[in-house]
Design a protein around this motif. Structure first.
Motif, PDB file in Angstrom:
ATOM      1  N   TYR A 113     -31.312 -15.690   8.051  1.00 10.87           N
ATOM      2  CA  TYR A 113     -32.348 -15.018   6.932  1.00 10.87           C
ATOM      3  C   TYR A 113     -33.157 -15.965   6.348  1.00 10.87           C
ATOM      4  N   LEU A 114     -32.027 -17.372   5.787  1.00 10.11           N
ATOM      5  CA  LEU A 114     -32.609 -17.798   4.329  1.00 10.11           C
ATOM      6  C   LEU A 114     -33.286 -18.732   4.731  1.00 10.11           C
ATOM      7  N   ASN A 115     -32.779 -19.482   6.182  1.00 13.24           N
ATOM      8  CA  ASN A 115     -33.464 -20.683   6.606  1.00 13.24           C
ATOM      9  C   ASN A 115     -35.053 -20.591   7.580  1.00 13.24           C
ATOM     10  N   ASP A 116     -35.482 -19.525   7.700  1.00  8.78           N
ATOM     11  CA  ASP A 116     -36.708 -19.495   8.491  1.00  8.78           C
ATOM     12  C   ASP A 116     -37.167 -18.257   7.666  1.00  8.78           C
ATOM     13  N   VAL A 117     -37.361 -17.964   6.699  1.00  7.23           N
ATOM     14  CA  VAL A 117     -38.049 -17.018   6.046  1.00  7.23           C
ATOM     15  C   VAL A 117     -39.068 -16.911   5.435  1.00  7.23           C
ATOM     16  N   MET A 118     -38.839 -18.132   5.059  1.00  2.00           N
ATOM     17  CA  MET A 118     -40.248 -18.416   4.419  1.00  2.00           C
ATOM     18  C   MET A 118     -41.284 -19.277   5.941  1.00  2.00           C
ATOM     19  N   ARG A 119     -40.798 -19.391   6.986  1.00  2.00           N
ATOM     20  CA  ARG A 119     -41.960 -20.218   8.464  1.00  2.00           C
ATOM     21  C   ARG A 119     -42.228 -18.993   9.006  1.00  2.00           C
ATOM     22  N   GLU A 120     -41.151 -17.638   9.034  1.00  2.39           N
ATOM     23  CA  GLU A 120     -41.556 -16.480  10.431  1.00  2.39           C
ATOM     24  C   GLU A 120     -42.640 -15.674   9.345  1.00  2.39           C
ATOM     25  N   THR A 121     -42.776 -15.155   7.638  1.00  5.16           N
ATOM     26  CA  THR A 121     -42.933 -13.877   7.314  1.00  5.16           C
ATOM     27  C   THR A 121     -43.477 -14.403   5.996  1.00  5.16           C
ATOM     28  N   GLY A 122     -43.658 -15.879   5.569  1.00  4.64           N
ATOM     29  CA  GLY A 122     -43.925 -16.236   4.176  1.00  4.64           C
ATOM     30  C   GLY A 122     -43.833 -15.374   3.078  1.00  4.64           C
ATOM     31  N   VAL A 123     -42.377 -14.935   2.931  1.00  2.00           N
ATOM     32  CA  VAL A 123     -42.209 -14.339   1.855  1.00  2.00           C
ATOM     33  C   VAL A 123     -41.176 -15.199   0.975  1.00  2.00           C
ATOM     34  N   PRO A 124     -41.727 -15.458  -0.500  1.00  5.25           N
ATOM     35  CA  PRO A 124     -40.214 -16.109  -0.656  1.00  5.25           C
ATOM     36  C   PRO A 124     -38.616 -15.447  -1.322  1.00  5.25           C
ATOM     37  N   ASN A 125     -39.485 -13.977  -1.348  1.00  3.86           N
ATOM     38  CA  ASN A 125     -37.972 -13.046  -1.746  1.00  3.86           C
ATOM     39  C   ASN A 125     -37.931 -12.503  -0.590  1.00  3.86           C
ATOM     40  N   VAL A 126     -36.210 -13.289  -0.409  1.00  4.81           N
ATOM     41  CA  VAL A 126     -35.831 -12.505   0.722  1.00  4.81           C
ATOM     42  C   VAL A 126     -35.464 -10.923   0.579  1.00  4.81           C
ATOM     43  N   VAL A 127     -35.153 -10.064  -0.274  1.00  2.58           N
ATOM     44  CA  VAL A 127     -34.632  -8.974   0.188  1.00  2.58           C
ATOM     45  C   VAL A 127     -36.114  -8.231   0.435  1.00  2.58           C
ATOM     46  N   THR A 128     -37.282  -8.443   0.093  1.00  3.56           N
ATOM     47  CA  THR A 128     -38.453  -7.921   0.514  1.00  3.56           C
ATOM     48  C   THR A 128     -39.009  -8.263   1.594  1.00  3.56           C
ATOM     49  N   ALA A 129     -38.490  -9.646   2.380  1.00  3.60           N
ATOM     50  CA  ALA A 129     -38.976  -9.802   3.421  1.00  3.60           C
ATOM     51  C   ALA A 129     -38.202  -8.919   4.995  1.00  3.60           C
ATOM     52  N   VAL A 130     -36.869  -9.010   4.448  1.00  3.44           N
ATOM     53  CA  VAL A 130     -35.791  -8.252   4.914  1.00  3.44           C
ATOM     54  C   VAL A 130     -35.970  -6.469   5.113  1.00  3.44           C
ATOM     55  N   LEU A 131     -36.267  -6.532   4.024  1.00  2.00           N
ATOM     56  CA  LEU A 131     -37.038  -4.311   4.088  1.00  2.00           C
ATOM     57  C   LEU A 131     -38.194  -4.221   5.020  1.00  2.00           C
ATOM     58  N   ALA A 132     -39.343  -5.075   4.069  1.00  2.00           N
ATOM     59  CA  ALA A 132     -40.738  -4.692   4.509  1.00  2.00           C
ATOM     60  C   ALA A 132     -41.162  -5.141   5.963  1.00  2.00           C
ATOM     61  N   SER A 133     -40.431  -6.303   6.477  1.00  2.00           N
ATOM     62  CA  SER A 133     -40.338  -7.595   7.631  1.00  2.00           C
ATOM     63  C   SER A 133     -39.541  -7.155   9.561  1.00  2.00           C
ATOM     64  N   TYR A 134     -38.705  -7.304   8.313  1.00  2.00           N
ATOM     65  CA  TYR A 134     -37.713  -7.871   9.515  1.00  2.00           C
ATOM     66  C   TYR A 134     -37.027  -5.889   9.793  1.00  2.00           C
ATOM     67  N   ARG A 135     -37.559  -5.630   9.082  1.00  2.00           N
ATOM     68  CA  ARG A 135     -36.453  -4.336   8.947  1.00  2.00           C
ATOM     69  C   ARG A 135     -37.695  -3.012   8.871  1.00  2.00           C
TER      70      ARG A 135
END
Lengths: 169, 125
Positions: A113-135
């Motif tokens: 998650y920490l390595n690929d989050v910027m490339r996959e979602t473009g959201v710097p806040n990982v918590v938001t990315a997991v909450l709204a995108s991955y999950r």
């Protein structure tokens, strides 16, 4: 925090209990900030200390302010609780220590998650990315839970208003 | 395991057991709900404390930082907080209804009233 909890347990005035509960939530939010969980701390401060306290106070407005005198059977629940505590302490003996970078929680799925989050979602806040995108579907299901609770509250309290109207008519 | 490594678990367990004691042993329904809230916050601590790394920062990606605390428990606990307040609201609505039907929110008084009127499942107002 421990002090607040003990006073909550001892106090008979429900108003004191509720206000101390709000203070306890703020303390918990501070602890969460120290633990780097800023999103959770903000939610806890607004929801735990704000909305919960307002809900409890409005329910208290409709109920009695004082708690009845406690009855004498305190030792049995206390014994159950202490047994539970002993079992929990025994369970934590097998858990990794605090601040252990090699613990499974830090090595399993999170580096990805920490390595690929910027490339996959473009959201710097990982918590938001997991909450709204991955999950995202989980979060959608969560809104269903909140909606169901709201429907339940309305169903319980609307019946009361109708009965009051019948009584006055 | 050192004593310091165990401290976060000790705090969590104390809060959890205190909440459990309030839920089990006090008869007042509103106080029971507050105890349930304390129990819930101890679970937040149980999840989030292992995710902390000393020297790490909040999990917001920035080139200036390389070590981040674990974001996954934060996501889970955000969900738990929101669900917790939903259950609290539902529980309080039930308490208000019980208060209207019975005139009290003490558990043993409700049980006594139920024992007096075994047929209709409680007095009507």
């Amino acid at each position: 925090m421990a002090l607040a909890v003990v006073v909550i347990a001892r106090s008979r005035s429900l108003f004191t209990v509720i206000i101390l509960g709000g203070a306890y939530s703020f303390l918990m939010a501070t602890v969460l900030t120290v633990l780097d969980a800023v999103d959770v701390a903000m939610t806890e401060a607004s929801v735990g200390a704000g909305i919960s306290t307002v809900l409890l106070l409005s329910a208290l407005y409709l109920c009695k302010k004082e708690e009845a005198a406690p009855h004498g059977r305190l030792w049995l629940p206390l014994a159950v609780s202490i047994t539970t505590a002993g079992m929990l302490v025994y369970g934590t003996l097998g858990l990794p220590a605090f601040n252990d970078p090699a613990a499974p929680i830090h090595t399993h799925v999170v580096p990805r998650y920490l390595n690929d989050v910027m490339r996959e979602t473009g959201v710097p806040n990982v918590v938001t990315a997991v909450l709204a995108s991955y999950r995202g579907y989980d979060t959608m299901g969560e809104t269903t839970v909140v909606f169901t609770a709201g429907v339940g509250v309305i169903a319980l309290l609307r019946r009361r208003r109708r009965q009051k109207q019948d009584a006055s008519a | 395991m050192t004593l310091i490594g165990f401290l976060s678990y000790a705090i969590t367990i104390f809060l959890m057991v205190a909440g459990l004691t309030i839920v089990v042993s006090w008869g007042n329904l509103i106080k029971t709900l507050v105890g349930l809230g304390i129990f819930q916050t101890s679970v937040y601590l149980l999840f989030i404390a292992p995710g902390k790394l000393i020297g790490g920062t909040a999990p917001i990606i920035d080139p200036r930082f390389t070590v981040y605390s674990n974001p996954l428990p934060h996501v889970l606990i955000l969900t738990a907080i929101v669900v917790g307040v939903a259950t609290l609201a539902l529980g309080l609505a039930l308490v208000v209804r019980i208060r209207e039907a019975y005139g009290t929110i003490e558990e043993d008084e409700i049980l006594a009233l139920d024992a007096e009127n075994p047929d209709d499942g409680g007095p009507r107002e």
